[in-house]
Motif scaffolding. Structure first.
Motif, PDB file in Angstrom:
ATOM      1  N   THR A   1      51.261  33.275  49.181  1.00 24.56           N
ATOM      2  CA  THR A   1      50.034  34.071  49.066  1.00 24.56           C
ATOM      3  C   THR A   1      49.046  33.777  50.185  1.00 24.56           C
ATOM      4  O   THR A   1      47.974  34.390  50.218  1.00 24.56           O
TER       5      THR A   1
ATOM      6  N   TRP B   1      50.657  28.995  47.827  1.00 21.86           N
ATOM      7  CA  TRP B   1      51.687  29.761  47.106  1.00 21.86           C
ATOM      8  C   TRP B   1      51.191  30.099  45.703  1.00 21.86           C
ATOM      9  O   TRP B   1      50.335  29.427  45.142  1.00 21.86           O
TER      10      TRP B   1
ATOM     11  N   THR C   1      60.763  31.310  40.633  1.00 22.49           N
ATOM     12  CA  THR C   1      60.516  31.760  42.000  1.00 22.49           C
ATOM     13  C   THR C   1      59.021  31.798  42.289  1.00 22.49           C
ATOM     14  O   THR C   1      58.233  32.338  41.498  1.00 22.49           O
ATOM     15  N   SER C   2      58.627  31.198  43.420  1.00 26.72           N
ATOM     16  CA  SER C   2      57.229  31.199  43.849  1.00 26.72           C
ATOM     17  C   SER C   2      57.067  32.146  45.032  1.00 26.72           C
ATOM     18  O   SER C   2      57.995  32.310  45.838  1.00 26.72           O
ATOM     19  N   THR C   3      55.898  32.747  45.147  1.00 29.09           N
ATOM     20  CA  THR C   3      55.642  33.684  46.243  1.00 29.09           C
ATOM     21  C   THR C   3      54.517  33.157  47.114  1.00 29.09           C
ATOM     22  O   THR C   3      53.540  32.574  46.609  1.00 29.09           O
TER      23      THR C   3
END
Length: 325
Positions: free
Chosen positions: A77, A66, A73-75
């Motif tokens: 990856t 991530w 907020t984490s996305t």
């Protein structure tokens, strides 16, 4: 009397198996109670390990996939962080420095081995106690104290090392030991000289103490010199201990970074950068927490892999010894 004995025998023969049958469940029930008590006593320790040791480690592995942003907020990856890691030149440079540190650590085992040999050869028990204490006591000093003392020795202007060189009219050799990229890593390696007060010394010394005195006496009678005895007898007897030391040095080297952080912060020009220090710089200076988790996960995997390889070699070696091959 014969009848009484026969009756007792008959009773014991009749009651024996039943008494055994009656006794077994009691023992089994006691064992079960003891086991449950042990499980209950270990439960708090297991829960503490899961919460404070395993959960952070597993959470770090999960966050390595991530763009982790703690508190926000984490996305996700995927493997982007790992792809970035393989193209990171500083990361590879840090492993190059780590290889030099590992090789230097192995070479410095000569000093604790020599000290252990000399200490064992002393006849006076009192002298052995005094020298053993002097060699072991430095292990009790905090590493931060040792690092700060050596930073004073390496001071470019008024440091002890440069002052000694100037005192012997060798002022041209005075250097900026920690500020020169060509010398900084070498200066870090020599921190702790003469490298005796450490775990290798204790292991070598305890191994030599367990060698029967008759072997040393037989070598002396046969005219075997000290150097030949060292190569032919002492070192082969330490093979298992040396393999254990290799595992410990691998783990210790992969976690190396404290001294470099205190004295050089990985500089100058990343000359003293090591993986742990680079991971911390990415997390705290670069705020790239997900990438730092990726570097940490890779380091963990390497530690497990290298330790497993050495353990496999140890197992093969022990199996060979048992078979006498």
């Amino acid at each position: 009397m014969a009848d009484l004995r026969s009756k007792e025998d008959l009773l014991s023969a009749r009651d024996g198996p039943s008494s055994i049958r009656r006794g077994r469940p009691q023992k089994q029930s006691r064992r079960k109670k003891t086991h449950w008590g042990v499980y209950g006593a270990l439960a708090p320790l297991a829960i503490t390990l899961l919460v404070f040791q395993y959960y952070p480690a597993l959470n770090g592995i999960w966050n390595s996939f991530w763009n982790w942003n703690p508190g926000f907020t984490s996305t996700f990856t995927g493997f982007d962080n790992y792809i970035r890691m393989f193209g990171d030149t500083v990361w590879w440079q840090s492993f190059g420095n780590l290889g030099i540190i590992f090789a230097f650590s192995i070479v410095t085992w000569v000093f604790p081995l020599l000290a252990a040999e000399l200490l064992v050869s002393l006849r006076s028990q009192r002298a052995q106690f005094v020298f053993r204490t002097l060699l072991i006591v430095p292990m009790a000093f905090p590493g931060i104290v040792t690092a700060l003392v050596w930073s004073f020795l390496y001071q470019p202007n008024s440091g002890v090392l440069n002052e000694i060189l100037r005192g012997f009219a060798l002022g041209d050799l005075a250097q900026n030991w920690l500020g020169d990229s060509r010398l900084a890593l070498l200066a870090l390696l020599f921190i702790g000289f003469p490298f005796v007060a450490g775990l290798p010394f204790l292991i070598f010394y305890s191994t030599l103490q367990n060698v029967p005195k008759e072997i040393f006496e037989a070598c002396a009678i046969d005219g075997v010199g000290r150097v030949r005895r060292l190569w032919a007898i002492d070192i082969p007897l330490m093979a298992r201990q040396v393999q254990l030391l290799v595992i410990l040095v691998i783990i210790q080297t992969l976690q190396y970074g404290f001294v470099a952080y205190v004295l050089t912060h990985g500089g100058p020009d990343n000359a003293t950068m090591v993986p742990v220090l680079y991971m911390l710089s990415q997390a705290y200076d670069g705020q790239a927490w997900g990438y730092a988790a990726t570097l940490s996960t890779t380091l963990f995997a390497l530690t497990v892999l290298l330790s497993a390889i050495v353990a496999v070699f140890r197992r093969k070696d022990s199996t060979t010894n048992v078979k006498g091959l």
